[in-house]
Design a protein around this motif. Structure first.
Motif, PDB file in Angstrom:
ATOM      1  N   VAL A 272       0.860  -1.139   0.010  1.00  0.00           N
ATOM      2  CA  VAL A 272      -0.128   0.008  -0.019  1.00  0.00           C
ATOM      3  C   VAL A 272       0.904   1.269   0.085  1.00  0.00           C
ATOM      4  O   VAL A 272       1.732   1.313   0.808  1.00  0.00           O
ATOM      5  N   PHE A 273       0.723   2.341  -0.763  1.00  0.00           N
ATOM      6  CA  PHE A 273       1.247   3.465  -1.060  1.00  0.00           C
ATOM      7  C   PHE A 273       0.220   4.681  -0.589  1.00  0.00           C
ATOM      8  O   PHE A 273      -0.866   4.381  -1.493  1.00  0.00           O
ATOM      9  N   VAL A 274       0.659   5.553  -0.129  1.00  0.00           N
ATOM     10  CA  VAL A 274      -0.090   6.919  -0.143  1.00  0.00           C
ATOM     11  C   VAL A 274       0.616   8.020  -0.586  1.00  0.00           C
ATOM     12  O   VAL A 274       1.905   8.287  -0.168  1.00  0.00           O
ATOM     13  N   TYR A 275      -0.007   8.977  -1.491  1.00  0.00           N
ATOM     14  CA  TYR A 275       0.653  10.177  -1.808  1.00  0.00           C
ATOM     15  C   TYR A 275       0.332  10.999  -0.935  1.00  0.00           C
ATOM     16  O   TYR A 275      -0.694  11.685  -0.739  1.00  0.00           O
ATOM     17  N   ARG A 276       1.626  11.393  -0.321  1.00  0.00           N
ATOM     18  CA  ARG A 276       1.573  12.391   0.815  1.00  0.00           C
ATOM     19  C   ARG A 276       2.668  13.324   0.897  1.00  0.00           C
ATOM     20  O   ARG A 276       3.684  13.129   0.652  1.00  0.00           O
ATOM     21  N   ASN A 277       2.336  14.655   0.917  1.00  0.00           N
ATOM     22  CA  ASN A 277       3.409  15.982   0.976  1.00  0.00           C
ATOM     23  C   ASN A 277       4.156  15.711  -0.568  1.00  0.00           C
ATOM     24  O   ASN A 277       5.281  15.996  -0.259  1.00  0.00           O
ATOM     25  N   GLY A 278       3.585  15.318  -1.404  1.00  0.00           N
ATOM     26  CA  GLY A 278       4.401  15.433  -2.715  1.00  0.00           C
ATOM     27  C   GLY A 278       5.171  14.306  -3.060  1.00  0.00           C
ATOM     28  O   GLY A 278       6.028  14.171  -3.903  1.00  0.00           O
ATOM     29  N   ALA A 279       4.821  13.127  -2.089  1.00  0.00           N
ATOM     30  CA  ALA A 279       5.607  11.947  -2.504  1.00  0.00           C
ATOM     31  C   ALA A 279       5.066  10.706  -2.241  1.00  0.00           C
ATOM     32  O   ALA A 279       4.031  10.883  -1.032  1.00  0.00           O
ATOM     33  N   TRP A 280       5.265   9.532  -2.832  1.00  0.00           N
ATOM     34  CA  TRP A 280       4.582   8.471  -2.350  1.00  0.00           C
ATOM     35  C   TRP A 280       5.257   7.803  -1.055  1.00  0.00           C
ATOM     36  O   TRP A 280       6.481   7.624  -1.215  1.00  0.00           O
ATOM     37  N   VAL A 281       4.694   7.512  -0.300  1.00  0.00           N
ATOM     38  CA  VAL A 281       5.075   6.513   1.083  1.00  0.00           C
ATOM     39  C   VAL A 281       4.331   5.152   1.358  1.00  0.00           C
ATOM     40  O   VAL A 281       3.265   5.120   0.699  1.00  0.00           O
ATOM     41  N   ASN A 282       5.193   4.339   2.080  1.00  0.00           N
ATOM     42  CA  ASN A 282       4.849   3.115   1.849  1.00  0.00           C
ATOM     43  C   ASN A 282       4.197   2.548   3.253  1.00  0.00           C
ATOM     44  O   ASN A 282       5.081   2.374   4.049  1.00  0.00           O
ATOM     45  N   PRO A 283       3.020   2.558   3.714  1.00  0.00           N
ATOM     46  CA  PRO A 283       2.565   2.412   5.066  1.00  0.00           C
ATOM     47  C   PRO A 283       2.151   0.945   5.343  1.00  0.00           C
ATOM     48  O   PRO A 283       2.127   0.504   6.536  1.00  0.00           O
ATOM     49  N   SER A 284       2.340   0.058   4.463  1.00  0.00           N
ATOM     50  CA  SER A 284       2.141  -1.337   4.721  1.00  0.00           C
ATOM     51  C   SER A 284       2.348  -2.147   3.773  1.00  0.00           C
ATOM     52  O   SER A 284       2.244  -1.876   2.512  1.00  0.00           O
ATOM     53  N   TRP A 285       2.671  -3.385   4.046  1.00  0.00           N
ATOM     54  CA  TRP A 285       2.811  -4.589   2.994  1.00  0.00           C
ATOM     55  C   TRP A 285       2.659  -5.685   3.532  1.00  0.00           C
ATOM     56  O   TRP A 285       2.496  -6.081   4.593  1.00  0.00           O
ATOM     57  N   HIS A 286       2.305  -6.678   2.717  1.00  0.00           N
ATOM     58  CA  HIS A 286       1.989  -8.209   3.024  1.00  0.00           C
ATOM     59  C   HIS A 286       2.724  -9.027   1.998  1.00  0.00           C
ATOM     60  O   HIS A 286       2.580  -8.831   0.988  1.00  0.00           O
ATOM     61  N   LEU A 287       3.721  -9.819   2.518  1.00  0.00           N
ATOM     62  CA  LEU A 287       4.762 -10.516   1.474  1.00  0.00           C
ATOM     63  C   LEU A 287       4.168 -12.166   1.771  1.00  0.00           C
ATOM     64  O   LEU A 287       3.798 -12.470   2.929  1.00  0.00           O
ATOM     65  N   ASP A 288       4.164 -13.035   0.801  1.00  0.00           N
ATOM     66  CA  ASP A 288       4.129 -14.375   1.020  1.00  0.00           C
ATOM     67  C   ASP A 288       4.943 -15.072  -0.107  1.00  0.00           C
ATOM     68  O   ASP A 288       5.762 -14.603  -0.810  1.00  0.00           O
ATOM     69  N   SER A 289       5.212 -16.535   0.175  1.00  0.00           N
ATOM     70  CA  SER A 289       6.334 -17.091  -0.459  1.00  0.00           C
ATOM     71  C   SER A 289       5.762 -17.572  -1.850  1.00  0.00           C
ATOM     72  O   SER A 289       6.449 -17.946  -2.903  1.00  0.00           O
ATOM     73  N   GLY A 290       4.561 -17.181  -2.268  1.00  0.00           N
ATOM     74  CA  GLY A 290       3.953 -17.542  -3.592  1.00  0.00           C
ATOM     75  C   GLY A 290       3.776 -18.823  -3.761  1.00  0.00           C
ATOM     76  O   GLY A 290       3.202 -19.350  -4.780  1.00  0.00           O
ATOM     77  N   LYS A 291       3.628 -19.730  -2.759  1.00  0.00           N
ATOM     78  CA  LYS A 291       3.539 -21.099  -2.845  1.00  0.00           C
ATOM     79  C   LYS A 291       2.106 -21.586  -2.669  1.00  0.00           C
ATOM     80  O   LYS A 291       1.463 -20.809  -1.995  1.00  0.00           O
TER      81      LYS A 291
END
Length: 291
Positions: A272-291
């Motif tokens: 998840v990215f949010v455009y804040r104060n003129g730039a994209w910031v990254n407040p969350s993510w979810h990773l998995d192994s893809g299996k």
């Protein structure tokens, strides 16, 4: 005495009626003037738009970040939507609320209008909330100032609607996405702090939950241990954007070197990215192994 008093009451009533008639005429004149402005936008009549605004116009238009001063600035701000070669623009409007108050030869006008547009993506409607300042000059009313903004209901609709990112927005978003991975592996704490806000929440590929503190510490440990990023790829990426937020779905592959040995990893990422104060910031993510 009674006759005199009755005459006084009649005269007062007539004067009051005349005053009401004057304001009624002023109300009608201002409403007609506002209709002229809407029609100027619909028909892209730049001459009419200039004629309906005072030379010392002051105010804000929708999306204005800075105050607009004077008629020339107002016209320059509106110039892009008056392109006579463009088939797109305003096509109609309907007043939902409309009222005004007077102070001598000045009037404060407030109204809500539903406005229709033709866009490259088809018909589009939104509701505007507008306040205009009118003054009477040489016996005629003219718009001297205004504040135009999107009505809260339309603002909510816009933030909830799936939207297509411009090429520039998409480029900046993907650069921020790759940048977050690279500065993590580089142990660049200063750059990472700019990309990861305080509210960061993560779910890592192994199932562990994390926050900004744990991610910064993990990045520092990797770099301090001599770890290096050798290769980073995102074979597939899809994006959904809503308002100022974007969700980036991707598959990832990276190769690192740690302790003199190479390691590879791959999987899927939802970021998840949010455009804040003129730039994209990254407040969350979810990773998995893809299996």
């Amino acid at each position: 005495m009674k006759i005199r008093f009755a005459s006084f009451l009649i005269a007062a009533a007539l004067l009051a009626g005349a005053a009401d008639d004057d304001r009624a005429a002023d109300r009608a004149a201002i409403r007609t003037h506002i209709d002229r402005i809407f029609q100027a936008f619909i028909h892209k009549d730049i001459g009419e738009l200039r004629a309906t605004h005072a030379a010392n116009w002051l105010g804000y238009l929708q999306g204005s970040r800075n105050m607009i001063r004077g008629l020339d600035e107002y016209m320059n701000t509106n110039a892009p939507i008056f392109d006579p070669h463009s088939p797109f623009g305003m096509t109609g409007y309907k007043m939902r609320e409309f009222d005004m108050i007077f102070k001598g030869d000045a009037a404060f006008v407030a109204f809500v209008a539903g406005v229709e547009y033709k866009t490259p993506d088809g018909p589009f409607e939104r509701t505007l909330r507008i306040t205009d300042f009118y003054t009477k000059e040489n016996g005629a009313w003219i718009q001297t100032g205004s504040d135009t903004d999107v009505h809260p209901e339309s603002a909510a609709e816009q933030s909830q609607r799936l939207r297509e990112l411009s090429e520039q927005e998409k480029k900046g978003l993907l650069e921020a996405r790759e940048g977050a991975w690279r500065v993590y592996f580089a142990g660049d704490r200063a750059a990472l702090e700019k990309l990861l806000p305080e509210e960061l929440l993560t779910v890592e590929a192994g199932g562990e939950w994390g926050n900004r503190h744990t991610v910064l510490e993990s990045s520092a440990r990797f770099a301090a241990g001599g770890g290096k990023l050798i290769r980073l790829e995102f074979p597939k990426t899809e994006i959904q954007a809503y308002g100022s937020a974007a969700i980036v779905y991707s598959t990832y592959f990276y190769e690192i070197e740690q302790g003199g040995k190479p390691f590879t990893n791959s999987g899927r990422a939802t970021e998840v990215f949010v455009y804040r104060n003129g730039a994209w910031v990254n407040p969350s993510w979810h990773l998995d192994s893809g299996k």
